[in-house]
Design a protein around this motif. Structure first.
Motif, short mmCIF file in Angstrom:
data_model
loop_
_atom_site.label_atom_id
_atom_site.label_comp_id
_atom_site.label_asym_id
_atom_site.label_seq_id
_atom_site.Cartn_x
_atom_site.Cartn_y
_atom_site.Cartn_z
N SER A 244 0.83 -1.21 0.00
CA SER A 244 0.00 0.00 0.00
C SER A 244 0.86 1.25 0.00
O SER A 244 0.47 2.29 -0.56
CB SER A 244 -0.92 0.00 1.22
OG SER A 244 -0.17 -0.11 2.41
N ALA A 245 2.05 1.17 0.62
CA ALA A 245 2.94 2.33 0.65
C ALA A 245 3.44 2.67 -0.76
O ALA A 245 3.51 3.85 -1.14
CB ALA A 245 4.14 2.05 1.56
N SER B 157 0.61 4.28 -2.75
CA SER B 157 0.38 5.68 -2.37
C SER B 157 1.48 6.59 -2.91
O SER B 157 1.21 7.73 -3.31
CB SER B 157 0.30 5.81 -0.84
OG SER B 157 1.51 5.39 -0.25
N ASP B 158 2.72 6.09 -2.94
CA ASP B 158 3.82 6.87 -3.52
C ASP B 158 3.58 7.09 -5.01
O ASP B 158 3.82 8.19 -5.52
CB ASP B 158 5.16 6.14 -3.33
CG ASP B 158 5.59 6.07 -1.87
OD1 ASP B 158 5.11 6.92 -1.09
OD2 ASP B 158 6.38 5.19 -1.53
N LYS C 277 0.69 7.16 -6.57
CA LYS C 277 -0.41 8.10 -6.76
C LYS C 277 0.01 9.54 -6.49
O LYS C 277 -0.38 10.45 -7.22
CB LYS C 277 -1.58 7.72 -5.84
CG LYS C 277 -2.38 6.54 -6.36
CD LYS C 277 -3.49 6.18 -5.40
CE LYS C 277 -4.24 4.93 -5.87
NZ LYS C 277 -5.25 4.50 -4.88
N SER C 278 0.81 9.74 -5.44
CA SER C 278 1.22 11.10 -5.08
C SER C 278 2.09 11.73 -6.16
O SER C 278 1.98 12.92 -6.45
CB SER C 278 1.97 11.10 -3.74
OG SER C 278 3.17 10.38 -3.86
#
Length: 200
Positions: free
Chosen positions: A156-157, A160-161, A163-164
């Motif tokens: 998940s990390a 999220s990276d 997506k950011s």
């Protein structure tokens, strides 16, 4: 060589013999100890092409995503480039790519708004290394060889990276007409195409 390193010449009866200064070992280890390989190459900083600037649209020439168009984010050590698809457009995640296996196009995308802290986190070498403990095959994995392999779960990390970073890149891509569809389509050559005459 001096006599101190080679040994001394001594008289034995009518003849002479060179006695080594250092005697050979009486005992040797049972197992051979591996000696580190001597590397004669000197590491020099890689000279990057002028066309490889952050924001340049690149075409990948090798690997799993060959033919895909990606956006260059940053130069890493030893001629490696950090690129992104973006993932939403063409399915290419954040990857490290050797600069030898890319074609730089004349198209540029504004990536100045991308969070520098997120790029620094992603550009660390440990970010892309695999977990060796998870790779080791266990006894259960041996008996499950006939079954379909389970899909790898993306952390998940990492998602999220992705997506950011992609969020800012996608915003600048949407500002230009047809750029999204250009990145989504793969590059390929047809019969009669001459790559050396093409204008990239």
């Amino acid at each position: 060589m001096s006599d101190s390193t080679v040994g001394q010449t001594k008289q034995f009866g009518k003849g002479q013999r060179v006695v080594p200064a250092q005697k050979a070992q009486k005992w040797y280890p049972v197992d051979d100890e591996s000696q580190p390989k001597k590397v004669r190459k000197t590491l020099r900083p890689t000279k990057l092409r002028e066309s490889l600037q952050p924001g340049t649209v690149l075409i990948l020439l090798a690997g799993r995503f060959r033919g895909k168009r990606v956006i260059l984010l940053k130069h890493l050590d030893q001629g490696v480039l950090l690129v992104t698809g973006p993932f939403k457009l063409n399915g290419v995640p954040l990857r490290r790519v050797n600069s030898r296996y890319v074609i730089a196009t004349s198209k540029r995308v504004d990536v100045s708004g991308v969070d520098s802290a997120a790029i620094e986190k992603v550009s660390a070498p440990e970010y892309f290394t695999k977990d060796k403990a998870a790779e080791k095959k266990t006894e259960e994995a041996f008996f499950k060889q006939g079954e379909k392999p389970e899909k790898k779960q993306v952390a998940s990390a990492r998602a999220s990276d992705q997506k950011s970073i992609d969020q800012t890149v996608l915003a600048s891509v949407k500002n230009e007409e047809f750029l999204g569809s250009y990145l989504a389509t793969s590059f390929y050559l047809r019969n009669g195409d001459k790559p050396h005459e093409m204008k990239w």
